[in-house]
Design a protein around this motif. Structure first.
Motif, PDB file in Angstrom:
ATOM      1  N   GLY A 401       0.737  -1.277   0.085  1.00 40.24           N
ATOM      2  CA  GLY A 401      -0.053  -0.125  -0.089  1.00 40.24           C
ATOM      3  C   GLY A 401       0.740   1.331  -0.033  1.00 40.24           C
ATOM      4  N   ASN A 402       0.422   2.362   0.670  1.00 42.91           N
ATOM      5  CA  ASN A 402       1.218   3.469   1.050  1.00 42.91           C
ATOM      6  C   ASN A 402       1.212   4.042   2.299  1.00 42.91           C
ATOM      7  OD1 ASN A 402      -1.043   5.912   0.971  1.00 42.91           O
ATOM      8  ND2 ASN A 402      -1.727   4.464  -0.443  1.00 42.91           N
ATOM      9  N   TYR A 403       2.332   4.696   2.702  1.00 42.90           N
ATOM     10  CA  TYR A 403       2.422   5.240   4.023  1.00 42.90           C
ATOM     11  C   TYR A 403       3.464   6.451   3.975  1.00 42.90           C
ATOM     12  CZ  TYR A 403       3.349   4.957   8.952  1.00 42.90           C
ATOM     13  OH  TYR A 403       3.501   5.303  10.351  1.00 42.90           O
ATOM     14  N   LYS A 404       3.260   7.628   4.601  1.00 42.80           N
ATOM     15  CA  LYS A 404       4.001   8.819   4.559  1.00 42.80           C
ATOM     16  C   LYS A 404       4.703   8.613   2.993  1.00 42.80           C
ATOM     17  CE  LYS A 404       5.215   8.269   9.466  1.00 42.80           C
ATOM     18  NZ  LYS A 404       6.316   8.208  10.400  1.00 42.80           N
ATOM     19  N   GLY A 405       3.920   8.719   2.085  1.00 47.28           N
ATOM     20  CA  GLY A 405       4.301   9.150   0.803  1.00 47.28           C
ATOM     21  C   GLY A 405       5.061   8.041   0.092  1.00 47.28           C
ATOM     22  N   ILE A 406       5.299   6.819   0.804  1.00 45.73           N
ATOM     23  CA  ILE A 406       5.971   5.715   0.265  1.00 45.73           C
ATOM     24  C   ILE A 406       5.078   4.592  -0.043  1.00 45.73           C
ATOM     25  CG2 ILE A 406       7.826   4.093   0.746  1.00 45.73           C
ATOM     26  CD1 ILE A 406       8.961   5.994   2.615  1.00 45.73           C
ATOM     27  N   SER A 407       5.201   3.865  -1.252  1.00 46.66           N
ATOM     28  CA  SER A 407       4.275   3.032  -1.922  1.00 46.66           C
ATOM     29  C   SER A 407       5.075   1.776  -1.571  1.00 46.66           C
ATOM     30  CB  SER A 407       4.160   3.068  -3.252  1.00 46.66           C
ATOM     31  OG  SER A 407       3.295   4.384  -3.245  1.00 46.66           O
ATOM     32  N   THR A 408       4.462   0.513  -1.889  1.00 49.62           N
ATOM     33  CA  THR A 408       4.944  -0.868  -1.911  1.00 49.62           C
ATOM     34  C   THR A 408       6.572  -0.895  -2.508  1.00 49.62           C
ATOM     35  OG1 THR A 408       2.778  -1.738  -1.905  1.00 49.62           O
ATOM     36  CG2 THR A 408       4.612  -3.243  -2.443  1.00 49.62           C
ATOM     37  N   GLY A 409       7.510  -1.249  -1.806  1.00 50.84           N
ATOM     38  CA  GLY A 409       8.711  -1.349  -2.281  1.00 50.84           C
ATOM     39  C   GLY A 409       9.420  -2.773  -2.273  1.00 50.84           C
ATOM     40  N   PRO A 410      10.883  -2.843  -2.546  1.00 51.50           N
ATOM     41  CA  PRO A 410      11.409  -3.970  -2.494  1.00 51.50           C
ATOM     42  C   PRO A 410      11.526  -4.770  -1.185  1.00 51.50           C
ATOM     43  CG  PRO A 410      12.970  -2.517  -2.442  1.00 51.50           C
ATOM     44  CD  PRO A 410      11.791  -1.446  -2.594  1.00 51.50           C
ATOM     45  N   ASP A 411      11.438  -4.129  -0.246  1.00 49.35           N
ATOM     46  CA  ASP A 411      11.334  -5.093   1.235  1.00 49.35           C
ATOM     47  C   ASP A 411      10.066  -5.447   1.398  1.00 49.35           C
ATOM     48  OD1 ASP A 411      13.989  -4.283   1.235  1.00 49.35           O
ATOM     49  OD2 ASP A 411      13.641  -2.410   2.866  1.00 49.35           O
ATOM     50  N   ALA A 412       9.046  -5.210   0.757  1.00 53.17           N
ATOM     51  CA  ALA A 412       7.693  -5.553   1.193  1.00 53.17           C
ATOM     52  C   ALA A 412       7.143  -7.154   1.055  1.00 53.17           C
ATOM     53  CB  ALA A 412       6.711  -4.948   0.161  1.00 53.17           C
ATOM     54  N   VAL A 413       6.209  -7.371   2.020  1.00 50.69           N
ATOM     55  CA  VAL A 413       5.927  -8.734   1.972  1.00 50.69           C
ATOM     56  C   VAL A 413       5.463  -9.084   0.738  1.00 50.69           C
ATOM     57  CG1 VAL A 413       3.604  -8.131   2.568  1.00 50.69           C
ATOM     58  CG2 VAL A 413       4.142 -10.454   3.213  1.00 50.69           C
ATOM     59  N   HIS A 414       5.654 -10.477   0.353  1.00 47.69           N
ATOM     60  CA  HIS A 414       5.406 -10.961  -1.140  1.00 47.69           C
ATOM     61  C   HIS A 414       6.357 -10.558  -2.226  1.00 47.69           C
ATOM     62  CE1 HIS A 414       2.042 -12.354   0.817  1.00 47.69           C
ATOM     63  NE2 HIS A 414       1.256 -11.397   0.846  1.00 47.69           N
ATOM     64  N   VAL A 415       7.236  -9.505  -1.674  1.00 44.85           N
ATOM     65  CA  VAL A 415       8.289  -8.801  -2.724  1.00 44.85           C
ATOM     66  C   VAL A 415       9.628  -9.471  -2.316  1.00 44.85           C
ATOM     67  CG1 VAL A 415       8.971  -6.937  -3.881  1.00 44.85           C
ATOM     68  CG2 VAL A 415       6.740  -7.021  -3.319  1.00 44.85           C
ATOM     69  N   GLY A 416      10.022  -8.785  -1.119  1.00 41.41           N
ATOM     70  CA  GLY A 416      11.310  -9.466  -0.625  1.00 41.41           C
ATOM     71  C   GLY A 416      11.145 -10.352   0.453  1.00 41.41           C
ATOM     72  N   THR A 417      10.374 -10.480   1.027  1.00 42.55           N
ATOM     73  CA  THR A 417      10.128 -11.391   2.018  1.00 42.55           C
ATOM     74  C   THR A 417       8.934 -12.243   1.790  1.00 42.55           C
ATOM     75  OG1 THR A 417       9.742 -12.066   4.437  1.00 42.55           O
ATOM     76  CG2 THR A 417       9.142  -9.851   3.620  1.00 42.55           C
ATOM     77  N   SER A 418       8.940 -13.805   1.974  1.00 39.29           N
ATOM     78  CA  SER A 418       7.743 -14.366   1.596  1.00 39.29           C
ATOM     79  C   SER A 418       6.909 -14.509   2.997  1.00 39.29           C
ATOM     80  CB  SER A 418       8.149 -15.649   1.138  1.00 39.29           C
ATOM     81  OG  SER A 418       9.159 -16.463   2.227  1.00 39.29           O
ATOM     82  N   THR A 419       7.360 -14.110   4.114  1.00 43.80           N
ATOM     83  CA  THR A 419       6.534 -14.180   5.156  1.00 43.80           C
ATOM     84  C   THR A 419       6.220 -13.029   6.213  1.00 43.80           C
ATOM     85  OG1 THR A 419       8.579 -14.352   6.980  1.00 43.80           O
ATOM     86  CG2 THR A 419       7.752 -16.529   6.023  1.00 43.80           C
ATOM     87  N   GLY A 420       6.626 -11.742   5.607  1.00 47.14           N
ATOM     88  CA  GLY A 420       6.457 -10.336   6.106  1.00 47.14           C
ATOM     89  C   GLY A 420       7.330 -10.263   7.211  1.00 47.14           C
ATOM     90  N   TYR A 421       8.330 -11.140   7.347  1.00 44.47           N
ATOM     91  CA  TYR A 421       9.663 -10.721   8.440  1.00 44.47           C
ATOM     92  C   TYR A 421      10.936 -10.876   7.764  1.00 44.47           C
ATOM     93  CZ  TYR A 421       5.552 -11.071  11.708  1.00 44.47           C
ATOM     94  OH  TYR A 421       4.424 -10.972  12.219  1.00 44.47           O
ATOM     95  N   TYR A 422      11.888 -10.535   8.244  1.00 42.24           N
ATOM     96  CA  TYR A 422      13.244 -10.678   8.068  1.00 42.24           C
ATOM     97  C   TYR A 422      13.902 -11.140   9.640  1.00 42.24           C
ATOM     98  CZ  TYR A 422      12.658  -8.306   3.473  1.00 42.24           C
ATOM     99  OH  TYR A 422      12.031  -7.922   2.256  1.00 42.24           O
ATOM    100  N   THR A 423      14.876 -11.647   9.368  1.00 44.53           N
ATOM    101  CA  THR A 423      15.638 -12.146  10.581  1.00 44.53           C
ATOM    102  C   THR A 423      16.366 -11.046  11.251  1.00 44.53           C
ATOM    103  OG1 THR A 423      15.667 -14.571  10.153  1.00 44.53           O
ATOM    104  CG2 THR A 423      17.183 -13.774  11.719  1.00 44.53           C
ATOM    105  N   ASN A 424      16.476 -10.743  12.515  1.00 42.20           N
ATOM    106  CA  ASN A 424      17.326  -9.811  13.172  1.00 42.20           C
ATOM    107  C   ASN A 424      18.068 -10.470  14.329  1.00 42.20           C
ATOM    108  OD1 ASN A 424      17.910  -7.013  13.444  1.00 42.20           O
ATOM    109  ND2 ASN A 424      16.492  -6.676  14.931  1.00 42.20           N
ATOM    110  N   LYS A 425      18.066 -11.671  14.621  1.00 42.76           N
ATOM    111  CA  LYS A 425      18.700 -12.293  15.656  1.00 42.76           C
ATOM    112  C   LYS A 425      20.274 -12.112  15.466  1.00 42.76           C
ATOM    113  CE  LYS A 425      19.213 -14.731  19.653  1.00 42.76           C
ATOM    114  NZ  LYS A 425      18.513 -15.884  19.825  1.00 42.76           N
ATOM    115  N   MET A 426      20.888 -11.671  16.630  1.00 43.97           N
ATOM    116  CA  MET A 426      22.366 -11.780  16.546  1.00 43.97           C
ATOM    117  C   MET A 426      22.867 -10.574  15.532  1.00 43.97           C
ATOM    118  SD  MET A 426      23.688 -15.547  17.128  1.00 43.97           S
ATOM    119  CE  MET A 426      22.633 -16.430  16.076  1.00 43.97           C
TER     120      MET A 426
END
Length: 583
Positions: A401-426
């Motif tokens: 969608g869009n938020y603060k003038g930014i639209s769906t981008g390369p990090d978006a769910v179904h684009v950059g990630t298949s689950t809606g998350y990326y790993t941050n551990k460690m």
């Protein structure tokens, strides 16, 4: 069997290419240069012998590597596609290219497709240890150094055997033997009990000649603490339902799969082994709650700390995990994506499960008021990350969608990630993939004190129930995590405490290569890995946001998958090496 010999020799030579090497900048376990020295010349020289030992350390982290499994058209053109995280209910593979991780997810793992790394790398390094032990008496170094090196080598041999044991069950114990191509190389599998006893004996023997901890240039080498912690881990596994009593059958000798009979005393032995590590007084949790849970995050960014017991040394300017796990906007790629089930396992900051109606959990504001460790484990929509190559932090936009003038981008769910998350551990908050300005001194934990506390709590609870000491061990971790209150509910029975410990291990040790093994030794993988995995889609329209759970992949688990199949290429070489049941 000569093929086995040639294979071992080949890998030994490969190992030698980078082990005859020095660590001038980073100490004993730093990066090295190579030469074509022979075995004879190596062990005539003290420096080369030290480097040979350093080479055996190089692979101690292969089993836990987040890029362990790969796919690609040829052995020389492989792309990482997850590790044990993606082989469990923690995460989803980066893509659907065939890899061992995907085979575990889909239940299609078999002896022909499974990677042979556990078998190949472990036995190669065990052979190297035996070479070192054979030649060490003649190496021109003093007796004290020899004793230290011998102890480290025996720990490493136990380490690699422990890896084999948890993969396959009982495996062949070589002792101190070094076979040549003219020998008949035995491959018969020792019983599970014999393997446990051997590893424990090696740990005990090595511990007598090593300091409690290693510091300075020796940091990263085996210590007495590492020996006792490995012993405690192996005994915890041995006491667990998968191995304690004849749980698995169907081989020519079922005793290779576990103990024939249940013995509750194995829990006591495991408890006492973990207590011995605690009793050293040499380790402690990295506690800092100046910001709730920040001590948990900062632990993994520190090269030196009091919590790590055994660690994989890495260059002092690395970005290993950032390159795998960060989103495309930071050029990360090929790392596994966390699943919704893992996210849901984190409680609220008040310690209550999100399924508790009094917890305060809001599915339309799902990250508000959660266990601080969640944000330090998972990158979600609007998580702030360091910018690449320029100063400052900006949010990761995973929404559609869009938020603060930014639209769906390369990090978006179904684009950059298949689950809606990326790993941050460690991950270091100040490090970025492919950015020489922002890297980290991080090393990777292979055993740390939090695991020992949980090992103790689990074994003690199984042996004597939820005592005050069991409560204290688990609550120390919850307090460090920043939970308020951090105390567990009073009056838990043994089953209730068991569930609390299992969930604490799941979230505290996420992405540290424990979950895959834990659900197997608890013998609950038929429930945890036979699931429809989920992800989270966030849709934004200005300030309005909606959160929708969606299906990711149907997982399949069959009983054979409690153990790994032995590689078909190895089983085919000898009738003595019989396969695990179901493969």
């Amino acid at each position: 069997m000569r093929k086995i010999y040639f294979k071992l020799v080949a890998y030994s030579l490969f190992l030698a290419l980078f082990l005859f090497a020095s660590c001038k900048k980073d100490g004993f376990l730093g990066q090295t240069t190579t030469s074509n020295l022979t075995e004879e010349t190596v062990f005539k020289d003290s420096a080369n012998t030290v480097r040979f030992l350093a080479g055996i350390y190089e692979n101690v982290g292969f089993s836990a590597s987040a890029k362990r499994f790969t796919y690609g058209p040829s052995p020389f053109n492989q792309t990482p596609n997850g590790g044990l995280d993606a082989s469990s209910d923690e995460a989803e593979v980066y893509n659907s290219g065939g890899s061992t991780a995907l085979a575990w997810e889909t239940g299609t793992i078999n002896a022909a497709v499974v990677t042979d790394d556990a078998y190949r790398i472990s036995y190669t390094n065990i052979r190297s240890v035996n070479q070192l032990l054979k030649n060490l008496p003649n190496v021109p170094i003093n007796a004290f150094a020899k004793a230290q090196m011998k102890a480290e080598a025996r720990f490493l041999r136990a380490w690699y055997y422990a890896i084999l044991l948890k993969h396959y069950g009982g495996i062949h114990l070589l002792g101190d033997s070094i076979y040549t191509y003219t020998d008949k190389i035995p491959a018969g599998r020792n019983t599970y009990e014999e393997c446990v006893n051997y590893i424990v004996a090696e740990c005990d023997a090595a511990a007598t000649d090593l300091p409690n901890t290693q510091t300075g240039l020796n940091y990263g080498r085996a210590s007495k603490g590492a020996c006792l912690a490995l012993k405690a881990r192996v005994l915890l596994y041995a006491a667990s339902p998968l191995f304690n009593g004849q749980s698995l059958t169907g081989t020519k000798n079922d005793a290779v799969l576990g103990y024939p009979g249940f013995d509750k005393e194995r829990w006591r032995i495991a408890r006492d082994a973990a207590a011995a590590v605690i009793g050293l007084g040499a380790y402690q949790l990295n506690v800092d709650n100046s910001k709730p849970g920040i001590g948990f995050q900062n632990l993994f960014t520190q090269r030196y700390n009091t919590e790590y017991i055994f660690e994989l040394m890495r260059p002092s300017d690395n970005s290993d995990l950032e390159e795998l796990f960060q989103p495309p906007s930071r050029t990360g790629k090929n790392g596994a994506f966390p699943l919704q089930g893992l996210v849901d396992a984190f409680p609220m900051a008040n310690g209550k499960a999100i399924t508790d109606l009094t917890s305060g959990y809001d599915p339309q504001d799902p990250f508000k008021g959660r266990d601080p460790r969640l944000d330090f484990t998972v990158i979600r929509d609007q998580t702030l990350l360091q910018n690449r190559l320029v100063p400052g932090f900006t949010p990761v936009n995973i929404f559609q969608g869009n938020y603060k003038g930014i639209s769906t981008g390369p990090d978006a769910v179904h684009v950059g990630t298949s689950t809606g998350y990326y790993t941050n551990k460690m991950l270091s908050p100040n490090a970025v993939s492919q950015d020489f300005m922002h890297n980290t001194e991080r090393v990777l934990p292979l055993m740390r004190y939090a695991e020992v506390l949980l090992n103790y709590a689990e074994a003690a609870n199984e042996y004597e129930g939820p005592t005050t000491q069991v409560y204290a061990a688990v609550e120390a971790i919850r307090q460090r995590a920043g939970l308020m209150p951090y105390q567990l509910p009073a009056g838990l029975d043994q089953a209730g405490m068991r569930l609390a410990i299992q969930n604490e291990r799941r979230i505290e040790l996420a992405f540290e290569a424990h979950r895959f093994w834990d659900v197997r030794r608890w013998k609950i993988a038929e429930q945890t890995d036979n699931i429809q995995t989920k992800g989270l889609e966030i849709n934004r329209n200005g300030n309005a946001a909606t959160y929708t759970i969606f299906n990711v992949r149907k997982r399949n688990f069959r009983p054979a998958m409690y153990l790994w199949p032995l590689p078909q290429t190895e089983v085919a070489k000898s009738p003595e090496l019989f396969q695990n049941p179901g493969y």
